[in-house]
Design a protein around this motif. Structure first.
Motif, short mmCIF file in Angstrom:
data_model
loop_
_atom_site.label_atom_id
_atom_site.label_comp_id
_atom_site.label_asym_id
_atom_site.label_seq_id
_atom_site.Cartn_x
_atom_site.Cartn_y
_atom_site.Cartn_z
N CYS A 82 -2.56 -4.45 6.61
CA CYS A 82 -3.12 -5.14 5.71
C CYS A 82 -4.61 -5.50 6.49
O CYS A 82 -4.52 -6.67 6.78
CB CYS A 82 -2.41 -6.51 5.10
N PRO A 83 -5.57 -5.25 5.44
CA PRO A 83 -7.19 -5.40 5.98
C PRO A 83 -7.15 -7.49 5.65
O PRO A 83 -8.31 -7.50 6.59
CB PRO A 83 -7.95 -5.12 4.78
N TYR A 84 -6.82 -7.78 4.48
CA TYR A 84 -6.09 -9.02 5.16
C TYR A 84 -5.79 -10.16 6.06
O TYR A 84 -6.21 -11.36 6.58
CB TYR A 84 -6.00 -10.07 3.41
N CYS A 85 -4.70 -9.70 6.15
CA CYS A 85 -3.92 -10.31 7.37
C CYS A 85 -3.44 -9.73 8.68
O CYS A 85 -2.86 -10.89 9.46
CB CYS A 85 -2.41 -10.98 6.38
N GLY A 86 -3.20 -8.64 8.25
CA GLY A 86 -2.77 -7.95 9.60
C GLY A 86 -1.62 -7.15 9.78
O GLY A 86 -1.24 -6.60 10.74
N PHE A 108 -10.57 -2.21 -7.26
CA PHE A 108 -11.18 -1.51 -6.35
C PHE A 108 -12.33 -1.96 -5.68
O PHE A 108 -13.19 -1.88 -5.85
CB PHE A 108 -10.86 0.00 -7.22
N CYS A 109 -11.66 -1.77 -3.86
CA CYS A 109 -13.17 -1.67 -3.84
C CYS A 109 -13.20 -0.78 -2.74
O CYS A 109 -12.55 0.45 -2.45
CB CYS A 109 -12.69 -2.42 -2.44
N ASP A 110 -14.57 0.12 -3.38
CA ASP A 110 -15.09 2.00 -2.61
C ASP A 110 -15.21 1.45 -1.06
O ASP A 110 -14.98 3.02 -0.47
CB ASP A 110 -15.57 2.26 -3.43
N ALA A 111 -15.92 0.73 -0.73
CA ALA A 111 -16.21 0.86 0.43
C ALA A 111 -14.69 0.79 1.52
O ALA A 111 -14.69 1.84 2.21
CB ALA A 111 -16.68 -0.43 0.81
N CYS A 112 -13.35 0.40 0.94
CA CYS A 112 -12.23 0.66 1.93
C CYS A 112 -11.40 1.15 1.27
O CYS A 112 -10.35 1.20 2.21
CB CYS A 112 -11.80 -1.22 2.53
N ARG A 113 -11.21 1.72 -0.03
CA ARG A 113 -10.45 2.31 -0.28
C ARG A 113 -9.23 1.41 -0.68
O ARG A 113 -8.03 1.88 -0.21
CB ARG A 113 -10.69 3.46 -0.33
N ILE A 114 -9.19 0.32 -0.83
CA ILE A 114 -8.38 -0.59 -1.30
C ILE A 114 -7.76 -0.57 -3.05
O ILE A 114 -9.02 -1.44 -3.15
CB ILE A 114 -7.91 -1.67 -0.48
N VAL A 115 -6.41 -0.57 -2.82
CA VAL A 115 -6.65 -1.74 -4.79
C VAL A 115 -5.35 -2.48 -4.54
O VAL A 115 -4.45 -2.17 -4.07
CB VAL A 115 -5.96 -0.81 -5.53
N ILE A 116 -5.60 -3.37 -5.59
CA ILE A 116 -4.90 -4.85 -5.34
C ILE A 116 -4.74 -5.50 -6.61
O ILE A 116 -5.99 -5.33 -7.58
CB ILE A 116 -5.89 -5.96 -4.66
N ALA A 117 -3.69 -5.44 -7.01
CA ALA A 117 -2.88 -5.57 -8.37
C ALA A 117 -2.10 -7.11 -7.96
O ALA A 117 -1.05 -7.58 -7.39
CB ALA A 117 -2.58 -4.68 -8.79
#
Length: 78
Positions: A3-7, A63-72
């Motif tokens: 996870c890019p936020y918590c690792g 959606f973040c185009d830089a890191c290609r992650i979708v969060i819902a």
């Protein structure tokens, strides 16, 4: 995947929608057989439903185009 936020390690799965509430289903699990239902072990997104929309269900996601992650957001447990 971390996870890019918590690792922490993230679970692999997929989004599924075929007349069911939009849901994330863990890899190896099957989608529900009945329309308008949720699969066992699924994580249901915070859906809204309308008979007048194509597809019936929708869920807000970012959606973040830089890191290609979708969060819902998922449905709240009561």
């Amino acid at each position: 995947m971390k996870c890019p936020y918590c690792g922490k390690e993230m679970a692999c799965g997929y989004f599924y929608d075929d007349n069911q509430p939009l849901q994330w289903i863990p890899k190896g699990k099957r989608p529900p057989r009945l329309s308008y239902s949720t699969a066992e072990d699924a994580v249901k997104l915070n859906n809204t439903f309308s008979f007048f929309k194509t597809g019936g269900y929708s869920a807000e996601a970012f959606f973040c185009d830089a890191c290609r992650i979708v969060i819902a957001k998922t449905e709240e447990h009561v």
